[in-house]
Design a protein around this motif. Structure first.
Motif, PDB file in Angstrom:
ATOM      1  N   LEU A 100       0.828  -1.209   0.000  1.00  8.65           N
ATOM      2  CA  LEU A 100       0.000   0.000   0.000  1.00  8.65           C
ATOM      3  C   LEU A 100       0.865   1.263   0.000  1.00  8.65           C
ATOM      4  N   PRO A 101       0.342   2.338  -0.586  1.00 15.32           N
ATOM      5  CA  PRO A 101       1.111   3.595  -0.621  1.00 15.32           C
ATOM      6  C   PRO A 101       1.143   4.268   0.757  1.00 15.32           C
ATOM      7  N   ARG A 102       1.818   5.422   0.842  1.00 16.72           N
ATOM      8  CA  ARG A 102       1.959   6.150   2.101  1.00 16.72           C
ATOM      9  C   ARG A 102       0.591   6.545   2.654  1.00 16.72           C
ATOM     10  N   GLU A 103      -0.282   6.979   1.754  1.00 17.85           N
ATOM     11  CA  GLU A 103      -1.614   7.381   2.190  1.00 17.85           C
ATOM     12  C   GLU A 103      -2.667   6.582   1.434  1.00 17.85           C
ATOM     13  N   VAL A 104      -3.589   5.983   2.173  1.00 21.87           N
ATOM     14  CA  VAL A 104      -4.691   5.256   1.536  1.00 21.87           C
ATOM     15  C   VAL A 104      -5.970   6.037   1.808  1.00 21.87           C
ATOM     16  N   ASP A 105      -6.354   6.866   0.842  1.00 23.02           N
ATOM     17  CA  ASP A 105      -7.611   7.613   0.959  1.00 23.02           C
ATOM     18  C   ASP A 105      -8.456   7.297  -0.268  1.00 23.02           C
ATOM     19  N   HIS A 106      -9.561   8.000  -0.419  1.00 23.58           N
ATOM     20  CA  HIS A 106     -10.459   7.768  -1.551  1.00 23.58           C
ATOM     21  C   HIS A 106      -9.727   7.929  -2.880  1.00 23.58           C
ATOM     22  N   HIS A 107      -8.831   8.921  -2.945  1.00 26.38           N
ATOM     23  CA  HIS A 107      -8.090   9.208  -4.173  1.00 26.38           C
ATOM     24  C   HIS A 107      -7.235   8.013  -4.602  1.00 26.38           C
ATOM     25  N   ASN A 108      -6.474   7.453  -3.659  1.00 31.31           N
ATOM     26  CA  ASN A 108      -5.599   6.318  -3.973  1.00 31.31           C
ATOM     27  C   ASN A 108      -6.357   4.995  -4.047  1.00 31.31           C
ATOM     28  N   ALA A 109      -7.445   4.904  -3.279  1.00 32.75           N
ATOM     29  CA  ALA A 109      -8.180   3.641  -3.176  1.00 32.75           C
ATOM     30  C   ALA A 109      -8.747   3.194  -4.525  1.00 32.75           C
ATOM     31  N   GLU A 110      -9.178   4.173  -5.324  1.00 33.73           N
ATOM     32  CA  GLU A 110      -9.752   3.862  -6.633  1.00 33.73           C
ATOM     33  C   GLU A 110      -8.795   3.023  -7.478  1.00 33.73           C
ATOM     34  N   GLU A 111      -7.549   3.476  -7.516  1.00 35.49           N
ATOM     35  CA  GLU A 111      -6.534   2.821  -8.347  1.00 35.49           C
ATOM     36  C   GLU A 111      -6.209   1.422  -7.792  1.00 35.49           C
ATOM     37  N   ILE A 112      -6.056   1.328  -6.461  1.00 37.03           N
ATOM     38  CA  ILE A 112      -5.736   0.049  -5.826  1.00 37.03           C
ATOM     39  C   ILE A 112      -6.841  -0.963  -6.130  1.00 37.03           C
ATOM     40  N   ARG A 113      -8.075  -0.502  -5.987  1.00 33.95           N
ATOM     41  CA  ARG A 113      -9.242  -1.349  -6.210  1.00 33.95           C
ATOM     42  C   ARG A 113      -9.254  -1.891  -7.646  1.00 33.95           C
ATOM     43  N   ARG A 114      -9.071  -1.001  -8.602  1.00 34.12           N
ATOM     44  CA  ARG A 114      -9.116  -1.368 -10.020  1.00 34.12           C
ATOM     45  C   ARG A 114      -8.017  -2.371 -10.350  1.00 34.12           C
ATOM     46  N   GLU A 115      -6.788  -2.040  -9.943  1.00 28.32           N
ATOM     47  CA  GLU A 115      -5.651  -2.887 -10.303  1.00 28.32           C
ATOM     48  C   GLU A 115      -5.687  -4.218  -9.554  1.00 28.32           C
ATOM     49  N   ALA A 116      -6.076  -4.173  -8.284  1.00 29.14           N
ATOM     50  CA  ALA A 116      -6.137  -5.413  -7.504  1.00 29.14           C
ATOM     51  C   ALA A 116      -7.158  -6.371  -8.111  1.00 29.14           C
ATOM     52  N   ASP A 117      -8.313  -5.851  -8.505  1.00 28.75           N
ATOM     53  CA  ASP A 117      -9.350  -6.711  -9.078  1.00 28.75           C
ATOM     54  C   ASP A 117      -8.878  -7.385 -10.364  1.00 28.75           C
ATOM     55  N   ALA A 118      -8.123  -6.641 -11.175  1.00 29.77           N
ATOM     56  CA  ALA A 118      -7.593  -7.218 -12.418  1.00 29.77           C
ATOM     57  C   ALA A 118      -6.636  -8.360 -12.107  1.00 29.77           C
ATOM     58  N   VAL A 119      -5.758  -8.159 -11.124  1.00 29.17           N
ATOM     59  CA  VAL A 119      -4.781  -9.184 -10.752  1.00 29.17           C
ATOM     60  C   VAL A 119      -5.477 -10.401 -10.139  1.00 29.17           C
ATOM     61  N   ILE A 120      -6.466 -10.165  -9.292  1.00 31.97           N
ATOM     62  CA  ILE A 120      -7.202 -11.262  -8.635  1.00 31.97           C
ATOM     63  C   ILE A 120      -7.891 -12.139  -9.687  1.00 31.97           C
ATOM     64  N   ASP A 121      -8.486 -11.485 -10.666  1.00 32.65           N
ATOM     65  CA  ASP A 121      -9.160 -12.180 -11.761  1.00 32.65           C
ATOM     66  C   ASP A 121      -8.223 -13.063 -12.564  1.00 32.65           C
ATOM     67  N   ARG A 122      -7.083 -12.489 -12.912  1.00 32.47           N
ATOM     68  CA  ARG A 122      -6.128 -13.157 -13.804  1.00 32.47           C
ATOM     69  C   ARG A 122      -5.435 -14.328 -13.135  1.00 32.47           C
ATOM     70  N   ASN A 123      -5.199 -14.241 -11.801  1.00 25.67           N
ATOM     71  CA  ASN A 123      -4.307 -15.203 -11.145  1.00 25.67           C
ATOM     72  C   ASN A 123      -4.989 -16.166 -10.172  1.00 25.67           C
ATOM     73  N   HIS A 124      -6.316 -16.212 -10.176  1.00 26.87           N
ATOM     74  CA  HIS A 124      -7.050 -17.094  -9.258  1.00 26.87           C
ATOM     75  C   HIS A 124      -6.557 -16.924  -7.820  1.00 26.87           C
ATOM     76  N   ILE A 125      -6.550 -15.689  -7.356  1.00 29.50           N
ATOM     77  CA  ILE A 125      -6.039 -15.361  -6.022  1.00 29.50           C
ATOM     78  C   ILE A 125      -7.004 -15.828  -4.935  1.00 29.50           C
ATOM     79  N   LYS A 126      -6.442 -16.464  -3.897  1.00 32.91           N
ATOM     80  CA  LYS A 126      -7.244 -16.908  -2.766  1.00 32.91           C
ATOM     81  C   LYS A 126      -6.873 -16.157  -1.484  1.00 32.91           C
ATOM     82  N   TYR A 127      -5.611 -15.763  -1.375  1.00 37.07           N
ATOM     83  CA  TYR A 127      -5.145 -15.045  -0.181  1.00 37.07           C
ATOM     84  C   TYR A 127      -4.619 -13.667  -0.570  1.00 37.07           C
ATOM     85  N   ILE A 128      -5.011 -12.649   0.200  1.00 40.27           N
ATOM     86  CA  ILE A 128      -4.509 -11.292  -0.059  1.00 40.27           C
ATOM     87  C   ILE A 128      -3.836 -10.750   1.194  1.00 40.27           C
ATOM     88  N   ILE A 129      -2.590 -10.303   1.030  1.00 39.26           N
ATOM     89  CA  ILE A 129      -1.866  -9.674   2.133  1.00 39.26           C
ATOM     90  C   ILE A 129      -1.768  -8.181   1.839  1.00 39.26           C
TER      91      ILE A 129
END
Lengths: 151, 104
Positions: free
Chosen positions: B14-43
């Motif tokens: 995670l970046p230095r600050e996790v607010d609404h501004h940064n959360a959008e990007e994390i959410r979008r990119e994380a979902d793409a990675v989860i989809d592609r890699n059959h992710i079961k555990y997230i740290i």
């Protein structure tokens, strides 16, 4: 005479300005010599209020968000105002976990965080007119007791 | 967003600050990675993070909803006292384990 000071900022409701708003309020707060914890509390509360104005008040349209901070002795007051769509039912909106935007991964914890980190929270809102959130926090509670204790 | 995938485990730095501004990007990119890699555990790695508001809680809850359907888990590591307070206060610790370094 009371020690008072005031500042106001007005900025566009872009998410990039959330960080700016937090830092601006926090730097105004420093004159009260707050603890790291107190600064973090105020930053979190301001962040929640500004985020609400941007995503709920203006629903991501670009308009102005207005913040006013006031210092009266050791009491810090911050008001976050928008002229957005307002809240139909303030009581319901303030319930923890309540959110109108679950599809956007909103946790519904915004008002709960503001209440938890500040001493008081008042919300004035009128549908179609906008919302004003007023929060207060006494800074340096208990510090006097600590400093006056003989060593 | 910085991340690492090891088999079915995704670590999000995670970046230095996790607010609404940064959360959008994390959410979008994380979902793409989860989809592609059959992710079961997230740290969620909070090593660099010193600020988080309820938008960060929304990101954690949203990702948990996705992976809990396949019996997945979410974890927090390197969370400082402030971040732990935010996690605890939000109640997200009911679904998320906080990894304590000194327990090693």
């Amino acid at each position: 005479m009371k020690n008072t000071n005031e500042m106001e900022i007005r900025f566009e409701s872009r998410s990039a300005n959330e960080g700016f708003a937090r830092v601006a309020v926090a730097s105004f707060l420093t004159q009260l010599n707050p603890t790291v914890e107190e600064v973090a509390d105020v930053k979190t509360a301001v962040s929640e209020a500004v985020t609400n104005a941007i995503i709920h008040g203006y629903e991501n349209e670009i308009h102005k968000v207005h913040i006013r901070c006031r210092i009266e002795d050791n009491v810090f007051t911050v008001e976050v105002c928008d002229k957005g769509k307002g809240i139909e039912n303030v009581e319901e909106a303030m319930q923890p976990m309540f959110t109108t935007k679950p599809e956007q991964d909103r946790s519904g914890m915004g008002f709960a965080f503001m209440e938890a980190f500040m001493d008081s929270l008042e919300v004035e809102s009128e549908p179609g007119k906008g919302t004003k959130v007023r929060m207060k926090k006494a800074i340096g509670k208990g510090r006097e007791i600590w400093t006056t204790r003989s060593l | 967003m910085k991340y690492q995938v090891q088999e079915n485990c995704l670590t999000i730095y995670l970046p230095r600050e996790v607010d609404h501004h940064n959360a959008e990007e994390i959410r979008r990119e994380a979902d793409a990675v989860i989809d592609r890699n059959h992710i079961k555990y997230i740290i969620f790695d909070f090593e660099k993070t010193d600020f988080m508001d309820s938008s960060g809680i929304g990101v954690i809850m949203g990702r948990y909803k996705t992976i809990c359907l396949i019996g997945g888990e979410v974890w927090a590591v390197h969370a400082n006292a402030r971040i732990k307070k935010i996690l605890t206060l939000s109640g997200v610790t009911k679904i998320m384990q906080i990894y304590e370094e000194d327990a090693v």
